[in-house]
Design a protein around this motif. Structure first.
Motif, PDB file in Angstrom:
ATOM      1  N   LEU A  15     -32.560 -62.608 -32.035  1.00  0.00           N
ATOM      2  CA  LEU A  15     -32.253 -61.512 -31.115  1.00  0.00           C
ATOM      3  C   LEU A  15     -30.756 -61.414 -30.847  1.00  0.00           C
ATOM      4  O   LEU A  15     -30.209 -60.308 -30.741  1.00  0.00           O
ATOM      5  CB  LEU A  15     -33.018 -61.678 -29.805  1.00  0.00           C
ATOM      6  N   ILE A  16     -30.103 -62.572 -30.763  1.00  0.00           N
ATOM      7  CA  ILE A  16     -28.647 -62.555 -30.577  1.00  0.00           C
ATOM      8  C   ILE A  16     -27.974 -61.916 -31.793  1.00  0.00           C
ATOM      9  O   ILE A  16     -27.036 -61.136 -31.659  1.00  0.00           O
ATOM     10  CB  ILE A  16     -28.119 -63.981 -30.307  1.00  0.00           C
ATOM     11  N   PHE A  17     -28.470 -62.225 -32.997  1.00  0.00           N
ATOM     12  CA  PHE A  17     -27.911 -61.604 -34.192  1.00  0.00           C
ATOM     13  C   PHE A  17     -28.160 -60.093 -34.203  1.00  0.00           C
ATOM     14  O   PHE A  17     -27.306 -59.328 -34.655  1.00  0.00           O
ATOM     15  CB  PHE A  17     -28.475 -62.246 -35.462  1.00  0.00           C
ATOM     16  N   VAL A  18     -29.297 -59.651 -33.695  1.00  0.00           N
ATOM     17  CA  VAL A  18     -29.561 -58.207 -33.601  1.00  0.00           C
ATOM     18  C   VAL A  18     -28.576 -57.559 -32.627  1.00  0.00           C
ATOM     19  O   VAL A  18     -28.030 -56.488 -32.907  1.00  0.00           O
ATOM     20  CB  VAL A  18     -31.029 -57.952 -33.186  1.00  0.00           C
ATOM     21  N   VAL A  19     -28.335 -58.221 -31.505  1.00  0.00           N
ATOM     22  CA  VAL A  19     -27.355 -57.713 -30.538  1.00  0.00           C
ATOM     23  C   VAL A  19     -25.974 -57.637 -31.192  1.00  0.00           C
ATOM     24  O   VAL A  19     -25.239 -56.655 -31.001  1.00  0.00           O
ATOM     25  CB  VAL A  19     -27.323 -58.592 -29.269  1.00  0.00           C
ATOM     26  N   MET A  20     -25.638 -58.643 -31.994  1.00  0.00           N
ATOM     27  CA  MET A  20     -24.352 -58.625 -32.695  1.00  0.00           C
ATOM     28  C   MET A  20     -24.257 -57.427 -33.631  1.00  0.00           C
ATOM     29  O   MET A  20     -23.204 -56.780 -33.717  1.00  0.00           O
ATOM     30  CB  MET A  20     -24.174 -59.908 -33.505  1.00  0.00           C
ATOM     31  N   ALA A  21     -25.328 -57.139 -34.339  1.00  0.00           N
ATOM     32  CA  ALA A  21     -25.321 -56.004 -35.266  1.00  0.00           C
ATOM     33  C   ALA A  21     -25.134 -54.691 -34.515  1.00  0.00           C
ATOM     34  O   ALA A  21     -24.362 -53.825 -34.958  1.00  0.00           O
ATOM     35  CB  ALA A  21     -26.612 -55.982 -36.082  1.00  0.00           C
ATOM     36  N   VAL A  22     -25.811 -54.546 -33.390  1.00  0.00           N
ATOM     37  CA  VAL A  22     -25.696 -53.311 -32.602  1.00  0.00           C
ATOM     38  C   VAL A  22     -24.287 -53.166 -32.035  1.00  0.00           C
ATOM     39  O   VAL A  22     -23.676 -52.091 -32.122  1.00  0.00           O
ATOM     40  CB  VAL A  22     -26.761 -53.289 -31.479  1.00  0.00           C
ATOM     41  N   VAL A  23     -23.754 -54.245 -31.470  1.00  0.00           N
ATOM     42  CA  VAL A  23     -22.393 -54.192 -30.914  1.00  0.00           C
ATOM     43  C   VAL A  23     -21.376 -53.938 -32.024  1.00  0.00           C
ATOM     44  O   VAL A  23     -20.436 -53.167 -31.850  1.00  0.00           O
ATOM     45  CB  VAL A  23     -22.065 -55.491 -30.142  1.00  0.00           C
ATOM     46  N   LEU A  66     -20.817 -64.830 -29.814  1.00  0.00           N
ATOM     47  CA  LEU A  66     -22.260 -64.627 -29.964  1.00  0.00           C
ATOM     48  C   LEU A  66     -22.791 -65.312 -31.221  1.00  0.00           C
ATOM     49  O   LEU A  66     -23.888 -65.884 -31.201  1.00  0.00           O
ATOM     50  CB  LEU A  66     -22.597 -63.138 -30.001  1.00  0.00           C
ATOM     51  N   ALA A  67     -22.028 -65.275 -32.302  1.00  0.00           N
ATOM     52  CA  ALA A  67     -22.462 -65.933 -33.544  1.00  0.00           C
ATOM     53  C   ALA A  67     -22.572 -67.432 -33.354  1.00  0.00           C
ATOM     54  O   ALA A  67     -23.554 -68.054 -33.792  1.00  0.00           O
ATOM     55  CB  ALA A  67     -21.495 -65.611 -34.674  1.00  0.00           C
ATOM     56  N   VAL A  68     -21.598 -68.028 -32.690  1.00  0.00           N
ATOM     57  CA  VAL A  68     -21.643 -69.471 -32.432  1.00  0.00           C
ATOM     58  C   VAL A  68     -22.826 -69.814 -31.546  1.00  0.00           C
ATOM     59  O   VAL A  68     -23.553 -70.781 -31.806  1.00  0.00           O
ATOM     60  CB  VAL A  68     -20.313 -69.949 -31.802  1.00  0.00           C
ATOM     61  N   ILE A  69     -23.063 -69.034 -30.525  1.00  0.00           N
ATOM     62  CA  ILE A  69     -24.198 -69.285 -29.626  1.00  0.00           C
ATOM     63  C   ILE A  69     -25.511 -69.164 -30.388  1.00  0.00           C
ATOM     64  O   ILE A  69     -26.415 -69.997 -30.226  1.00  0.00           O
ATOM     65  CB  ILE A  69     -24.160 -68.327 -28.415  1.00  0.00           C
ATOM     66  N   ALA A  70     -25.640 -68.147 -31.230  1.00  0.00           N
ATOM     67  CA  ALA A  70     -26.877 -67.966 -31.990  1.00  0.00           C
ATOM     68  C   ALA A  70     -27.127 -69.145 -32.915  1.00  0.00           C
ATOM     69  O   ALA A  70     -28.255 -69.645 -33.007  1.00  0.00           O
ATOM     70  CB  ALA A  70     -26.815 -66.664 -32.797  1.00  0.00           C
ATOM     71  N   VAL A  71     -26.093 -69.607 -33.593  1.00  0.00           N
ATOM     72  CA  VAL A  71     -26.262 -70.753 -34.488  1.00  0.00           C
ATOM     73  C   VAL A  71     -26.620 -71.999 -33.689  1.00  0.00           C
ATOM     74  O   VAL A  71     -27.520 -72.770 -34.084  1.00  0.00           O
ATOM     75  CB  VAL A  71     -24.989 -70.977 -35.333  1.00  0.00           C
ATOM     76  N   LEU A  72     -25.962 -72.226 -32.571  1.00  0.00           N
ATOM     77  CA  LEU A  72     -26.277 -73.397 -31.749  1.00  0.00           C
ATOM     78  C   LEU A  72     -27.713 -73.357 -31.248  1.00  0.00           C
ATOM     79  O   LEU A  72     -28.406 -74.376 -31.244  1.00  0.00           O
ATOM     80  CB  LEU A  72     -25.302 -73.507 -30.577  1.00  0.00           C
ATOM     81  N   VAL A  73     -28.161 -72.190 -30.831  1.00  0.00           N
ATOM     82  CA  VAL A  73     -29.539 -72.060 -30.339  1.00  0.00           C
ATOM     83  C   VAL A  73     -30.530 -72.344 -31.458  1.00  0.00           C
ATOM     84  O   VAL A  73     -31.541 -73.018 -31.253  1.00  0.00           O
ATOM     85  CB  VAL A  73     -29.766 -70.651 -29.742  1.00  0.00           C
ATOM     86  N   MET A  74     -30.230 -71.853 -32.659  1.00  0.00           N
ATOM     87  CA  MET A  74     -31.169 -72.028 -33.764  1.00  0.00           C
ATOM     88  C   MET A  74     -31.143 -73.440 -34.336  1.00  0.00           C
ATOM     89  O   MET A  74     -32.155 -73.951 -34.805  1.00  0.00           O
ATOM     90  CB  MET A  74     -30.891 -71.004 -34.851  1.00  0.00           C
ATOM     91  N   VAL A  75     -29.995 -74.124 -34.269  1.00  0.00           N
ATOM     92  CA  VAL A  75     -29.892 -75.466 -34.840  1.00  0.00           C
ATOM     93  C   VAL A  75     -30.375 -76.528 -33.860  1.00  0.00           C
ATOM     94  O   VAL A  75     -31.153 -77.401 -34.204  1.00  0.00           O
ATOM     95  CB  VAL A  75     -28.444 -75.751 -35.299  1.00  0.00           C
TER      96      VAL A  75
END
Length: 80
Positions: A15-23, A66-75
Motif C-alpha cells: 500500500l505504501i508503494f501504491v501511495v508512492m506511485a500516486v504521489v 516512503l520507499a525506505v519505510i515500505a522496505v523496512l515494513v516488508m523486511v
C-alpha cells in the motif's frame, strides 16, 4: 497469528508503494515538468527554476522516505 501479521506487513508495504506511485504521478512528475520548463525559459539562476527545484527535491525526498519505510515494513515485519 504470526502469519496474519506477516500478510498485514506485506499488504502495508504494498500500500505504501501504491501511495508512492500516486504521489509520483500526481505531484512529482508535474513538478519536474514545471522545473524543466522554467529551466528552458529562464535558465538555472531564475527564481521560477529554483522554486520548482525545491518542490521537486522535497517531493523526491518524501518519496525516498516512503520507499525506505515500505522496505523496512516488508523486511522486518514489525508487530504493533
Amino acid at each position: 497469528m504470526s502469519a496474519i501479521i506477516a500478510v498485514d506487513s506485506n499488504v502495508t508495504g504494498l500500500l505504501i508503494f501504491v501511495v508512492m506511485a500516486v504521489v509520483g504521478a500526481a505531484v512529482y512528475s508535474p513538478a519536474l515538468v514545471r522545473q524543466i520548463k522554467a529551466l528552458d525559459a529562464d535558465g538555472a539562476a531564475s527564481g521560477a527554476h529554483r522554486a520548482a527545484d525545491a518542490r521537486a527535491r522535497g517531493t523526491g525526498m518524501f518519496l525516498a522516505l516512503l520507499a525506505v519505510i515500505a522496505v523496512l515494513v516488508m523486511v522486518f515485519r514489525p508487530t504493533f
